[in-house]
Design a protein around this motif. Structure first.
Motif, PDB file in Angstrom:
ATOM      1  N   UNK A  74       0.833  -1.209   0.000  1.00  0.00           N
ATOM      2  CA  UNK A  74       0.000   0.000   0.000  1.00  0.00           C
ATOM      3  C   UNK A  74       0.861   1.249   0.000  1.00  0.00           C
ATOM      4  N   UNK A  75       1.934   1.218   0.814  1.00  0.00           N
ATOM      5  CA  UNK A  75       2.844   2.375   0.848  1.00  0.00           C
ATOM      6  C   UNK A  75       3.465   2.602  -0.525  1.00  0.00           C
ATOM      7  N   UNK A  76       3.910   1.519  -1.142  1.00  0.00           N
ATOM      8  CA  UNK A  76       4.522   1.642  -2.472  1.00  0.00           C
ATOM      9  C   UNK A  76       3.507   2.150  -3.497  1.00  0.00           C
ATOM     10  N   UNK A  77       2.284   1.610  -3.426  1.00  0.00           N
ATOM     11  CA  UNK A  77       1.270   2.055  -4.374  1.00  0.00           C
ATOM     12  C   UNK A  77       0.897   3.515  -4.164  1.00  0.00           C
ATOM     13  N   UNK A  78       0.862   3.943  -2.911  1.00  0.00           N
ATOM     14  CA  UNK A  78       0.572   5.350  -2.644  1.00  0.00           C
ATOM     15  C   UNK A  78       1.677   6.252  -3.183  1.00  0.00           C
ATOM     16  N   UNK A  79       2.934   5.776  -3.035  1.00  0.00           N
ATOM     17  CA  UNK A  79       4.050   6.552  -3.565  1.00  0.00           C
ATOM     18  C   UNK A  79       3.970   6.646  -5.089  1.00  0.00           C
TER      19      UNK A  79
END
Length: 327
Positions: A272-277
């Motif tokens: 999720x963090x990577x996708x948000x980035x």
């Protein structure tokens, strides 16, 4: 004849909807009051079942095969208890858990078809009663009658308490009792008095007391029977140990599933963090592209106006050239 008429009316009432029970009972009593006031009073005295009992009555009438299967399982479990067969009890215990879960699902489905949904609490009461069905033949007869009034419960040792549990209990088939038969107090006193008299009465001198070898006397002494309650308690202990083993196994599986879920959650959080980035970077690129598009559109419009102006200037210049050439 009156019992048969009352049984027929009761069967119709307990086969109907729960919400319409009181009105149907009043109508049935009024219908027979002209011919038989006693029968009408008996009809008015038929109790309304609880929600869970009504659901079990619907199961008995629409899916009797479910109750037959559980009753057969109960017979096999009771045979295993009598023989103190712990491995068989463990296997039958697992089979009962599966069959009870399926039976509760079917009871919920049948209740919905008859216009009533069962809450989790009611479903738990249904399961408890079906468990009692597998432990006691009398409970099985009560549930199978389709005239159940309340929830039943079994402790694994004593017979299920059926008092007030079913309408028209006199019409149920008799079930053998598993409780030990006790001697009435009066009989106990008589036996004690006879034994005391026998001990105090001297034997005739002409009949000397025969001497018997100790081994023969021991062999002739009847072995006391094992109390049925103790046997059932031992069987209940074996079943409880089986349930404990099954619970421990299930707890281990659930712990493994918990760890797996935690790992999956951590991975998903990282993803999720990577996708948000990536989403933020894409949004930034999108905003820059929009700004470039706006600037390019403005420049394109200005260039189009300039081109239109140049085109008009060229037309005017051409017209002037033509005029000057004609002069």
């Amino acid at each position: 004849m009156e019992d048969e008429a009352l049984a027929d009316i009761a069967d119709r009432l307990y086969a109907g909807t729960l919400d319409g029970f009181v009105a149907a009972r009043a109508a049935a009593a009024q219908e027979v009051a002209r011919q038989d006031k006693g029968l009408a009073a008996a009809v008015r005295g038929l109790p309304k079942p609880s929600v869970a009992a009504w659901a079990l009555n619907m199961l008995a009438r629409h899916r009797p095969d479910v109750l037959d299967g559980l009753a057969d399982l109960g017979t096999r479990m009771q045979a295993a208890q009598e023989s103190l067969d712990a491995p068989a009890l463990r296997e039958l215990g697992r089979e009962r858990r599966t069959m009870l879960a399926d039976a509760v699902d079917i009871a919920r489905s049948v209740a919905r078809e008859q216009g009533r949904s069962l809450s989790d609490v009611m479903a738990s009461d249904v399961e408890e009663t079906l468990r009692a069905l597998t432990a006691d033949r009398g409970a099985a007869n009560a549930v199978g009658s389709g005239r159940l009034l309340k929830v039943l419960s079994a402790d694994g040792v004593n017979d299920v308490d059926l008092e007030g549990a079913v309408a028209l209990p006199g019409l149920l088939p008799a079930a053998p009792s598993s409780r030990p038969v006790s001697t009435p107090p009066s009989a106990q006193k008589a036996q004690a008095a006879a034994a005391a008299k026998k001990r105090t009465t001297p034997e005739p001198a002409s009949q000397p007391k025969p001497t018997r070898p100790r081994l023969e006397a021991v062999r002739q002494t009847p072995r006391p029977a094992s109390p049925p309650a103790l046997e059932k308690a031992k069987a209940a202990l074996a079943e409880a140990q089986s349930a404990e083993d099954e619970a421990a196994r299930l707890a281990g599986e659930l712990q493994d599933q918990e760890e797996q879920a935690r790992t999956e959650i951590a991975e998903l959080q990282q993803e999720t963090v990577e996708l948000r980035s990536r989403l933020k970077a894409a949004e930034d690129r999108l905003e820059r592209s929009r700004k470039r598009l706006a600037a390019t559109s403005a420049e394109a419009k200005q260039a189009a106006r300039a081109a239109d102006k140049a085109s008009r200037t060229a037309v005017l210049a051409q017209e002037r050239v033509l005029r000057l050439g004609s002069d």
